[in-house]
Design a protein around this motif. Structure first.
Motif, short mmCIF file in Angstrom:
data_model
loop_
_atom_site.label_atom_id
_atom_site.label_comp_id
_atom_site.label_asym_id
_atom_site.label_seq_id
_atom_site.Cartn_x
_atom_site.Cartn_y
_atom_site.Cartn_z
N VAL A 283 0.86 -1.17 0.00
CA VAL A 283 0.00 0.00 0.00
C VAL A 283 0.90 1.23 0.00
O VAL A 283 1.65 1.45 0.95
CB VAL A 283 -0.91 0.03 1.24
N PHE A 284 0.84 2.01 -1.07
CA PHE A 284 1.52 3.29 -1.11
C PHE A 284 0.52 4.28 -0.53
O PHE A 284 -0.59 4.43 -1.06
CB PHE A 284 1.92 3.65 -2.54
N SER A 285 0.91 4.94 0.54
CA SER A 285 -0.03 5.64 1.39
C SER A 285 0.55 6.98 1.85
O SER A 285 1.71 7.29 1.59
CB SER A 285 -0.28 4.73 2.62
N LYS A 286 -0.27 7.75 2.54
CA LYS A 286 0.17 8.91 3.30
C LYS A 286 -0.51 8.82 4.66
O LYS A 286 -1.70 8.46 4.74
CB LYS A 286 -0.20 10.23 2.60
N THR A 287 0.21 9.17 5.71
CA THR A 287 -0.31 9.03 7.07
C THR A 287 -1.53 9.92 7.32
O THR A 287 -2.32 9.63 8.21
CB THR A 287 0.77 9.35 8.11
N THR A 288 -1.68 10.98 6.55
CA THR A 288 -2.76 11.94 6.76
C THR A 288 -3.98 11.71 5.87
O THR A 288 -4.94 12.47 5.92
CB THR A 288 -2.24 13.36 6.49
N CYS A 289 -3.97 10.64 5.10
CA CYS A 289 -5.00 10.41 4.09
C CYS A 289 -6.11 9.49 4.60
O CYS A 289 -5.86 8.34 4.92
CB CYS A 289 -4.33 9.80 2.85
N PRO A 290 -7.36 9.98 4.63
CA PRO A 290 -8.46 9.13 5.10
C PRO A 290 -8.75 7.94 4.17
O PRO A 290 -9.17 6.88 4.64
CB PRO A 290 -9.66 10.08 5.19
N TYR A 291 -8.51 8.10 2.88
CA TYR A 291 -8.73 6.98 1.96
C TYR A 291 -7.69 5.89 2.20
O TYR A 291 -7.98 4.70 2.06
CB TYR A 291 -8.68 7.46 0.51
N CYS A 292 -6.49 6.29 2.57
CA CYS A 292 -5.43 5.33 2.90
C CYS A 292 -5.82 4.56 4.15
O CYS A 292 -5.68 3.33 4.21
CB CYS A 292 -4.10 6.03 3.11
N ALA A 293 -6.32 5.28 5.16
CA ALA A 293 -6.76 4.63 6.39
C ALA A 293 -7.88 3.64 6.10
O ALA A 293 -7.91 2.54 6.66
CB ALA A 293 -7.22 5.69 7.40
#
Length: 117
Positions: free
Chosen positions: A32-42
Motif C-alpha cells: 500500500v503506497f499511502s500517506k499518514t494523513t490520508c483518510p482513503y489510505c486509512a
C-alpha cells in the motif's frame, strides 16, 4: 485525496524511483503506497487489517523521495492519488476500490490467493 497539498510530477519508470517502486511491487505480496494523513489510505488499511493481511505500507509523506514515487505511481496507474494498492504485482485500486472489494467479499479471496492471510 492524497495529493492535494504536494505537487506531483510524472517521473520515468527508468528513474531510480521507478526502479524502486517496481522492485517493491515485485518483492512484496501486498503493498500500500499511502500517506499518514490520508483518510482513503486509512480506509484501505482498515479493510486489509480486517483480514489480518500481511502487507507492506510505504508512507510517502515520510520519505524524501515520496513526491517522486507518487509521480511514478501516477505513470503506472493513471492517477497520483493515494492509496495505490498492489496485490501480487497487480494494481488493485485506491481506497474506494479496496473498500468495495471488501464489502463485496472479494478482497479476502484475493488475499488468500496471494497467501497474504
Amino acid at each position: 485525496m492524497g495529493n492535494l497539498f504536494s505537487p506531483v510530477t510524472q517521473v520515468s519508470l527508468d528513474s531510480p524511483e521507478g526502479k524502486l517502486v517496481q522492485d517493491i511491487i515485485h518483492d512484496k505480496t501486498v503493498v500500500v503506497f499511502s500517506k499518514t494523513t490520508c483518510p482513503y489510505c486509512a480506509m484501505a488499511k482498515r479493510a486489509l487489517d480486517e483480514h489480518n493481511a500481511n502487507y507492506e505500507t510505504i508512507e510517502l509523506n515520510q520519505r524524501e523521495d515520496g513526491t517522486r514515487i507518487q509521480g511514478v505511481l501516477g505513470r503506472m496507474t493513471g492517477a497520483t492519488t493515494v492509496p495505490r494498492v498492489f496485490i501480487m504485482g497487480k494494481f488493485i485500486g485506491g481506497g474506494s476500490e479496496i473498500k468495495k472489494l471488501n464489502d463485496e467479499g472479494k478482497l479476502e479471496g484475493m488475499l488468500r490467493e496471494a497467501n497474504a492471510i
